[in-house]
Design a protein around this motif. Structure first.
Motif, PDB file in Angstrom:
ATOM      1  N   LYS A  57      -0.791  27.204  63.538  1.00 55.48           N
ATOM      2  CA  LYS A  57      -0.381  27.706  62.301  1.00 55.48           C
ATOM      3  C   LYS A  57       1.036  28.507  62.629  1.00 55.48           C
ATOM      4  CE  LYS A  57      -4.204  28.331  59.281  1.00 55.48           C
ATOM      5  NZ  LYS A  57      -5.042  28.912  58.782  1.00 55.48           N
ATOM      6  N   THR A 107       3.642  25.704  62.928  1.00 57.04           N
ATOM      7  CA  THR A 107       3.933  25.096  61.363  1.00 57.04           C
ATOM      8  C   THR A 107       4.572  26.222  60.464  1.00 57.04           C
ATOM      9  OG1 THR A 107       1.576  25.358  60.925  1.00 57.04           O
ATOM     10  CG2 THR A 107       2.042  23.234  61.511  1.00 57.04           C
ATOM     11  N   LEU A 112       3.016  28.875  59.165  1.00 57.72           N
ATOM     12  CA  LEU A 112       2.112  29.646  58.412  1.00 57.72           C
ATOM     13  C   LEU A 112       1.757  30.886  58.884  1.00 57.72           C
ATOM     14  CD1 LEU A 112      -0.423  26.716  57.907  1.00 57.72           C
ATOM     15  CD2 LEU A 112       1.473  27.585  55.979  1.00 57.72           C
ATOM     16  N   ARG A 125      11.390  27.767  56.487  1.00 57.83           N
ATOM     17  CA  ARG A 125      10.191  26.832  55.942  1.00 57.83           C
ATOM     18  C   ARG A 125      10.749  25.497  55.323  1.00 57.83           C
ATOM     19  NH1 ARG A 125       7.383  25.477  51.794  1.00 57.83           N
ATOM     20  NH2 ARG A 125       8.383  26.411  50.259  1.00 57.83           N
ATOM     21  N   LYS A 126      11.571  25.526  54.331  1.00 48.17           N
ATOM     22  CA  LYS A 126      11.824  24.331  53.451  1.00 48.17           C
ATOM     23  C   LYS A 126      12.638  23.088  54.052  1.00 48.17           C
ATOM     24  CE  LYS A 126      13.234  25.946  49.582  1.00 48.17           C
ATOM     25  NZ  LYS A 126      14.134  25.920  48.113  1.00 48.17           N
ATOM     26  N   VAL A 132      10.083  22.058  57.243  1.00 43.98           N
ATOM     27  CA  VAL A 132       8.684  21.145  57.139  1.00 43.98           C
ATOM     28  C   VAL A 132       9.141  19.841  56.679  1.00 43.98           C
ATOM     29  CG1 VAL A 132       7.114  23.026  56.586  1.00 43.98           C
ATOM     30  CG2 VAL A 132       8.448  21.952  54.640  1.00 43.98           C
ATOM     31  N   LYS A 133      10.497  19.470  56.308  1.00 46.34           N
ATOM     32  CA  LYS A 133      10.878  18.079  56.078  1.00 46.34           C
ATOM     33  C   LYS A 133      10.602  17.192  57.125  1.00 46.34           C
ATOM     34  CE  LYS A 133      14.472  18.472  52.752  1.00 46.34           C
ATOM     35  NZ  LYS A 133      15.587  18.656  52.440  1.00 46.34           N
ATOM     36  N   ILE A 192       8.346  17.563  59.813  1.00 46.66           N
ATOM     37  CA  ILE A 192       7.114  17.417  60.434  1.00 46.66           C
ATOM     38  C   ILE A 192       6.168  17.041  59.479  1.00 46.66           C
ATOM     39  CG2 ILE A 192       7.718  19.533  61.764  1.00 46.66           C
ATOM     40  CD1 ILE A 192       5.674  20.915  60.115  1.00 46.66           C
ATOM     41  N   ALA A 230       1.691  17.229  58.864  1.00 48.03           N
ATOM     42  CA  ALA A 230       0.536  18.182  59.452  1.00 48.03           C
ATOM     43  C   ALA A 230      -0.701  17.478  58.860  1.00 48.03           C
ATOM     44  CB  ALA A 230       0.693  19.427  59.202  1.00 48.03           C
ATOM     45  N   PHE A 234      -4.636  18.848  58.523  1.00 49.13           N
ATOM     46  CA  PHE A 234      -5.668  19.766  58.598  1.00 49.13           C
ATOM     47  C   PHE A 234      -7.078  19.006  58.306  1.00 49.13           C
ATOM     48  CE2 PHE A 234      -1.975  22.224  58.589  1.00 49.13           C
ATOM     49  CZ  PHE A 234      -2.315  23.044  59.537  1.00 49.13           C
ATOM     50  N   THR A 275      -4.478  17.542  51.961  1.00 47.17           N
ATOM     51  CA  THR A 275      -3.045  17.886  51.172  1.00 47.17           C
ATOM     52  C   THR A 275      -2.799  17.181  50.016  1.00 47.17           C
ATOM     53  OG1 THR A 275      -0.630  17.978  51.624  1.00 47.17           O
ATOM     54  CG2 THR A 275      -1.910  16.072  52.420  1.00 47.17           C
ATOM     55  N   LEU A 293       4.239  12.548  46.721  1.00 44.36           N
ATOM     56  CA  LEU A 293       4.584  13.054  47.916  1.00 44.36           C
ATOM     57  C   LEU A 293       5.879  12.322  48.127  1.00 44.36           C
ATOM     58  CD1 LEU A 293       1.518  12.982  50.005  1.00 44.36           C
ATOM     59  CD2 LEU A 293       3.030  14.977  49.516  1.00 44.36           C
ATOM     60  N   ILE A 302       8.478  14.758  46.346  1.00 46.11           N
ATOM     61  CA  ILE A 302       8.508  15.688  47.177  1.00 46.11           C
ATOM     62  C   ILE A 302       9.277  15.719  48.308  1.00 46.11           C
ATOM     63  CG2 ILE A 302       7.075  17.623  48.515  1.00 46.11           C
ATOM     64  CD1 ILE A 302       5.142  17.374  46.207  1.00 46.11           C
ATOM     65  N   TYR A 303       9.009  14.625  49.111  1.00 48.92           N
ATOM     66  CA  TYR A 303       9.860  14.618  50.395  1.00 48.92           C
ATOM     67  C   TYR A 303      11.292  13.914  50.298  1.00 48.92           C
ATOM     68  CZ  TYR A 303       6.173  16.385  53.256  1.00 48.92           C
ATOM     69  OH  TYR A 303       5.193  17.538  53.773  1.00 48.92           O
ATOM     70  N   GLU A 304      11.404  13.677  48.969  1.00 47.66           N
ATOM     71  CA  GLU A 304      12.636  12.789  48.682  1.00 47.66           C
ATOM     72  C   GLU A 304      12.760  11.610  49.655  1.00 47.66           C
ATOM     73  OE1 GLU A 304      15.974  15.394  46.981  1.00 47.66           O
ATOM     74  OE2 GLU A 304      15.032  16.607  48.743  1.00 47.66           O
ATOM     75  N   GLN A 357      -1.423  24.625  52.528  1.00 46.85           N
ATOM     76  CA  GLN A 357      -0.933  23.136  52.399  1.00 46.85           C
ATOM     77  C   GLN A 357       0.383  22.871  51.467  1.00 46.85           C
ATOM     78  OE1 GLN A 357      -2.278  20.448  53.710  1.00 46.85           O
ATOM     79  NE2 GLN A 357      -3.680  21.579  54.723  1.00 46.85           N
ATOM     80  N   ARG A 403       5.022  21.573  52.400  1.00 46.49           N
ATOM     81  CA  ARG A 403       5.842  20.683  51.687  1.00 46.49           C
ATOM     82  C   ARG A 403       7.261  21.498  51.391  1.00 46.49           C
ATOM     83  NH1 ARG A 403       1.569  19.823  47.379  1.00 46.49           N
ATOM     84  NH2 ARG A 403      -0.035  18.788  48.344  1.00 46.49           N
ATOM     85  N   PRO A 404       8.174  20.498  51.607  1.00 45.87           N
ATOM     86  CA  PRO A 404       9.576  21.174  51.620  1.00 45.87           C
ATOM     87  C   PRO A 404      10.107  21.356  50.135  1.00 45.87           C
ATOM     88  CG  PRO A 404       9.516  18.743  51.834  1.00 45.87           C
ATOM     89  CD  PRO A 404       8.313  19.162  52.004  1.00 45.87           C
ATOM     90  N   VAL A 405       9.360  21.940  49.245  1.00 45.27           N
ATOM     91  CA  VAL A 405       9.956  22.321  48.077  1.00 45.27           C
ATOM     92  C   VAL A 405       9.682  23.699  47.731  1.00 45.27           C
ATOM     93  CG1 VAL A 405       9.472  21.874  45.587  1.00 45.27           C
ATOM     94  CG2 VAL A 405       9.148  19.862  47.315  1.00 45.27           C
TER      95      VAL A 405
END
Lengths: 340, 263, 269
Positions: free
Chosen positions: A69, A72, A74, A93-94, A97-98, A100, A102, A104, A109, A123, A126-128, C99, C103-105
Motif C-alpha cells: 500500500k 502504490t 495508498l 498519485r494521478k 498510477v498511469k 503501474i 495493481a 488485489f 477494480t 478503463l 480512464i487510462y486514455e 481501487q 486510477r489516473p483520474v
C-alpha cells in the motif's frame, strides 16, 4: 538510478486504539482514546530492477500489505524513502498510477454491476489508451486468459477464477511497466492457480513487465520467482535468490523405505523416523549432515530392503519451516541484506 | 428449544456490542420523534381530541413509533437475502435447528437487544420533553407487552417472506424495496391512523402492517380496552398464523428449488 | 476539464444502460417509489382534511414546500448517489475507495461517476407532481419574478442536499462506517423543510438555521412566494439568500472533501 523500485529505511507505524467500553464509553471515545504503537513496517530496504519478478512473502500480519500500500501510494510512510518509477507514490498519485498496474486478490477494480466488456471499455477511457494499442492488448489477453466465454457477463456473476483473470487483464491493458500483484491466486483451485501463474510468467518474460508478487501460496513463488524477499514482524529477514535460501535453510530430505520384513525399531544414525506403518518407514535427514548413499549403505548392512525412494522436501514446507521456526529472524536480525 | 434460545442469546449479545451504532440510531429516531410531535401539535392547535385521539395520545404515538423502528425493523431487512446471495444459506439449511426458527431466533435476539438499548432509552428521553400517556394498570402493561411480542412475530413473518424471494430471483432487493414500502405505508408509522379517513384507517388496522405497529400503540395509550382489546389481539394472532403458514409453504418450495438447481 | 466531463458522461451512460437492461423491473421500481413516496403526501393531505390547515398554511401551500423539497432531493439523490454515506462508508471500509485511487483520474469525478441511481426518477416525478399540484392551487399569488425564482430554488436545494451528502461521505474517511446520526440533517432536513418551519420549536429551528441552514432553502423563500405572514419576524431579504447560502455550503463541502481525500489513508491490511 537503475532500479524501478527503491525503498530506503521505510517505516510505517500504526496507532491501535483501545475503545472505552459501555454506552458512555462510546461518547468518550470521541474525545479521548488510548492507543498502542505498532510497527507494521520497520526500517526496510530493497531495490527492484526493471524486468525482475520478485516474490514478497511472509506470515500473516508481517507487513506485506502495508508495504504494497505504501508502494502504490495508498498509505503514507511514517518515515523513509520510496521511489517507484521515479515518482513518490503518495505525492504524485494521478501521474504515478498511469504507469503501474495493481491487482488485489480480495477486491476487484471492475464495476460490479456492469458486463466485463463495459468495464474494460471504461478503463480504456480512464487510462486514455490509444485505440490500436487497446485493441491489440485486448485481443491478446482475451486469447491467453480465455475471457470470451464471459465477456458479456456482469462482474458480480463471475466465479472467483474468472474474475481474477478479468482483473489481470484490466491491470495490463495500459501496458504498465510495473505491476503489483497482491494474492492473485487466493481462494482459487489448482487449475485456476496454474493458469494465473502461466499468465504472470508470460507478461514478465515476453513483455518484460516488472512484477512484485505477494502471496500466501509458496507454490506461486516456487514456480515463478528467482528472487524472494521475506518479511516478518515488519523487517525484511531475507532478500535473495530462492535457491540460495533453500540451500542455506532448507535441504531437508526424506528417505522412504519398504523393508522386506517388519522390524520393531529400524533406527538409523543421523536420520529421524517420521512415519512408520508396518514395513514402510519414512526417515528425514538433512542434506548437509549426511548423504543419501551413506544412509542407504548403512541400512542395507542391518536390514533387508525391498524398495526405497529419496525425496526433497517440497519448497512450500521448507519456507513454512523457515518462518515458523523463525530461522531467519534470529540469524539475521541486525544484518541489512543478509543474502546479497 | 435449547438451540433456539442459544441463537437468541448470541444474537442479543451481538446486538449489544454495536453501541456506537445504536447510540447514533437512537439520536436519529429521537429527533424524528420531535419533528413528528411538532407537526402533530401544530395540527391539533386548540382541539383536545380528534376522532378519539387526544393530542397527548398523538404525541405519545409519535414517540412510540420511533422507539419501535429498530425493534420491528419493518422497513429495511435484507439479512437473509444476503446469505442467499453469498452462499451462506447452504450451511444454514443444514443446521440442526429448523431454518425458520433459526432466523426467528436471530431476529428475536436482535430485536430484544435493540429494544433494550435503543427503544426504551429513546422513549424515556422523549418523555422528558413531552407529556406522554402511560398504561394505567398492570393488566394494560401486560397486554401491551404481549401485543408488542405479537407485533415482532408479524413483522418477522412478513420480512422472512419478502427475503425468501431471493431463492427465486437475483434481483430480490427490488422486490424488498417495494414490499417494505408497503409495510411502511400502511403501518401507521408516519401518522396516527386515527387521523386518516376512517376507511383508510380501518384498512391499515386490518392489514398485517397496522396490526404490527398501530395495535400495540393503541393498547399502550389506552385507546382499546375490554372487547376491543381482545379483538385487536385476535387480529394480531390471526396474522401470525397466516404468515407462519405462508412462510413455511414458500420456504419448502424455495428449498426444493434450491436443491434441484444445486444452490 | 473537457476530458473529465466526457469521462463522467461515459460512466453515467454505461450505468444507465445497465440499469435499463431489465425494463420491466426498472419501471416497477420507479412506479413503486413514486407511489410509496407519493402516499405520504396523500396521507398527510387526507389528515389535513380533519384540521383544515397547519401553522396557518393550507394544503396547496404546504404542497409547495413539500413538492420542491422532494423534487430537489430526488434529483440530488440520483446524481450524487456516489457520495451517499450509507454506501460510501462501507465502500471505504472494504477497500473500494483504494481501487479508485489507483486510477489516473480525478478522485471526486470518479466518486461522482461511481453510482448513478436512475430509479430515483420515481421520487423526482412524485415531487414534480406535488409541485405542479401546488402551483395550480397557488397560482394567483405568483408573479414572473416568483416563477423564475422557483428553478433557482430547486438548484439551490440540490446544492444544499448534495453538500450534506459530501460532508457525510467525508466523515466516513475517519469513521470507516455509515453514521446514522447524519440522517438527522439530510433526511431530517428534508422532513422539516417539507412543512412551514415556524411550527417547530425554537431549538429545532435554531439547529436548522445555524448548524444546517435548511430554513433559508425552504421556509423563507416560501413565505415570500406564497405571500404568507412570517411569525418569525425575520427580514424580507432572507427569502433571497438561498442561492448564496447553498453555493457557499457546496464550496465548503468540497473543501472539506478535498481535505478528507488528502488526509485519507488506507488501512494496514
Amino acid at each position: 538510478m537503475s532500479s524501478i523500485i527503491h525503498v530506503q529505511d521505510l517505516v510505517k507505524t500504526f496507532k491501535i486504539y483501545h475503545d472505552h467500553k459501555g454506552y458512555l464509553g462510546a461518547i468518550r471515545n470521541l474525545f479521548d482514546r488510548k492507543y498502542d504503537l505498532v510497527h507494521a513496517v520497520d526500517q526496510i530496504n530493497f531495490d527492484i530492477h526493471p524486468g525482475e519478478l520478485v516474490g514478497y512473502i511472509g506470515p500473516n500480519g508481517a507487513g506485506k500489505s502495508t508495504t504494497i500500500k505504501m508502494l502504490t501510494g495508498l498509505l503514507v510512510p511514517t518515515s523513509g524513502e520510496v521511489r517507484v518509477n521515479g515518482y513518490i507514490p503518495w505525492k504524485e498519485r494521478k501521474t504515478y498510477v498511469k504507469h503501474i498496474g495493481a491487482v488485489f486478490g480480495q477486491r476487484t477494480t471492475l464495476w460490479w454491476d456492469l458486463p466485463l466488456s463495459d468495464s474494460l471499455t471504461l478503463l480504456q477511457h480512464i487510462y486514455e489508451i490509444p485505440d490500436p494499442l487497446y485493441k491489440k492488448n485486448l485481443a491478446m489477453f482475451r486469447e491467453i486468459l480465455e475471457l470470451d466465454a464471459f465477456m458479456n457477463t456482469p462482474v458480480r456473476s463471475l466465479s472467483l477464477g474468472q474474475r481474477m483473470r478479468a482483473d489481470l487483464c484490466a491491470a495490463m491493458l495500459h501496458d504498465p511497466k510495473l505491476v503489483f500483484l497482491d494474492e492473485p491466486t487466493i481462494g482459487l483451485d489448482v487449475v485456476a492457480k496454474e493458469r494465473i501463474r502461466e499468465f504472470i510468467q508470460f507478461i514478465n518474460r515476453e513483455r518484460g513487465t516488472t512484477i512484485l508478487l505477494t502471496t500466501h501460496d509458496i507454490a506461486d513463488v516456487a514456480k515463478l520467482c528467482e528472487r524472494v524477499m521475506i518479511i516478518d514482524h515488519g523487517k525484511i529477514v531475507f532478500d535473495g535468490k530462492l535457491d540460495h535460501l533453500l540451500r542455506t535453510y532448507g535441504g531437508r530430505r526424506f528417505l522412504s523405505v519398504q523393508f522386506a520384513e517388519i522390524y520393531p525399531e529400524p533406527v538409523l544414525e543421523n536420520a529421524d523416523i517420521i512415519k512408520m506403518e508396518g514395513n514402510n518407514v519414512v526417515y528425514s535427514f538433512m542434506r548437509d549432515t549426511v548423504s543419501a548413499s551413506h544412509l542407504i549403505h548403512k541400512l542395507s548392512e542391518s536390514y533387508r530392503i525391498a524398495d526405497l525412494e529419496v525425496n526433497d522436501q517440497p519448497i512450500e514446507d521448507t519456507i513454512r519451516e523457515i518462518y515458523e521456526k523463525q530461522l531467519l529472524y534470529n540469524h539475521n536480525h541486525d544484518k541489512k541484506n543478509p543474502a546479497s | 428449544m435449547n438451540a433456539f434460545l442459544a441463537t437468541v442469546r448470541i444474537s442479543f449479545r451481538r446486538q449489544l456490542t454495536y453501541r456506537a451504532a445504536n447510540l447514533s440510531g437512537l439520536a436519529t429516531n429521537l429527533m424524528f420523534g420531535f419533528f413528528r410531535a411538532s407537526v402533530l401539535i401544530a395540527l391539533y392547535r386548540e382541539q383536545p381530541s380528534v376522532n378519539g385521539l387526544t393530542l397527548q395520545g398523538a404525541i405519545t404515538y409519535a414517540g412510540l413509533t420511533q422507539a419501535m423502528i429498530g425493534y420491528l425493523s419493518f422497513f429495511h431487512w435484507y439479512e437473509l437475502m444476503h446469505t442467499v446471495y453469498d452462499g451462506q444459506v447452504g450451511s444454514d439449511l443444514l443446521k440442526p435447528l429448523d431454518y425458520f426458527l433459526y432466523w426467528l431466533g436471530v431476529d428475536a435476539g436482535r430485536a430484544l437487544g435493540t429494544l433494550l438499548i435503543r427503544g426504551v432509552p429513546l422513549f424515556l428521553v422523549f418523555a422528558l420533553f413531552y407529556d406522554v400517556v402511560l398504561p394505567l394498570s398492570l393488566l394494560q402493561w401486560g397486554a401491551f407487552l404481549l401485543s408488542l411480542l405479537f407485533a415482532l412475530l408479524i413483522s418477522f413473518g412478513w420480512r422472512f417472506m419478502v427475503n425468501l424471494a431471493s431463492f427465486w430471483t437475483p434481483n430480490a432487493i427490488g422486490i424488498g424495496r417495494f414490499a417494505f414500502g408497503l409495510s411502511w405505508t400502511f403501518s401507521g408509522f408516519f401518522f396516527p391512523l386515527a387521523l386518516f379517513p376512517d376507511w383508510l384507517a380501518e384498512f391499515s388496522r386490518l392489514s398485517p402492517f397496522g396490526a404490527s405497529v398501530y395495535i400495540p400503540i393503541q393498547v399502550f395509550i389506552g385507546n382499546v380496552s375490554g372487547i376491543e382489546l381482545t379483538k385487536s389481539l385476535i387480529i394480531q394472532l390471526t396474522w401470525i398464523v397466516i404468515l407462519v403458514i405462508l412462510d413455511h409453504i414458500i420456504l419448502n418450495r424455495g428449498v426444493r428449488k434450491l436443491v434441484i438447481q444445486g444452490g | 476539464m473537457k476530458r473529465s466531463l466526457s469521462l463522467l458522461a461515459k460512466l453515467l451512460k454505461i450505468q444507465v444502460r445497465s440499469q435499463l437492461q431489465y425494463p420491466t423491473s426498472f419501471i416497477l421500481e420507479v412506479l413503486s417509489s413514486l407511489l410509496i413516496q407519493g402516499f405520504f403526501f396523500v396521507a398527510f393531505g387526507l389528515t389535513l382534511i380533519r384540521f383544515d390547515q397547519i401553522g396557518g398554511w393550507n394544503l396547496g401551500e404546504v404542497a409547495f414546500v413539500w413538492g420542491i423539497t422532494e423534487f430537489s432531493f430526488g434529483i440530488m439523490d440520483m446524481f450524487f448517489s456516489g457520495f451517499d454515506y450509507d454506501s460510501f462508508g462501507p465502500m471505504v471500509r472494504r477497500g473500494g475507495f483504494d481501487q479508485l485511487l489507483l486510477r489516473p483520474v480525478n478522485i471526486t469525478l470518479q466518486v461522482l461517476g461511481s453510482r448513478f441511481v436512475l430509479r430515483r426518477l420515481g421520487r423526482i416525478a412524485e415531487g414534480l407532481v406535488i409541485l405542479i399540484f401546488s402551483i395550480i392551487q397557488i397560482h394567483a399569488s405568483l408573479s414572473i419574478v416568483k416563477v423564475l425564482y422557483i428553478p433557482v430554488l430547486v438548484i439551490s436545494q440540490v446544492l444544499f442536499f448534495s453538500s450534506l451528502f459530501i460532508i457525510g461521505a467525508t466523515t466516513t474517511f475517519w469513521t470507516m462506517d455509515r453514521l446514522e446520526i447524519l440522517n438527522v440533517f439530510t433526511y431530517g432536513g428534508g422532513e422539516v423543510m417539507s412543512y412551514p418551519m415556524h411550527i417547530f420549536p425554537r431549538s429545532i429551528r435554531l439547529i436548522f438555521t445555524f448548524i444546517v441552514p435548511a430554513i433559508f432553502l425552504s421556509y423563507y423563500p416560501a413565505v415570500y412566494i406564497l405571500n404568507k405572514p412570517n411569525p418569525l419576524g425575520s427580514p424580507a431579504f432572507f427569502a433571497f439568500l438561498a442561492p448564496f447560502i447553498s453555493a457557499f455550503m457546496f464550496l465548503l463541502a468540497l473543501r472539506f472533501w478535498r481535505f478528507g481525500v488528502k488526509n485519507y489513508q488506507s488501512t494496514g491490511s
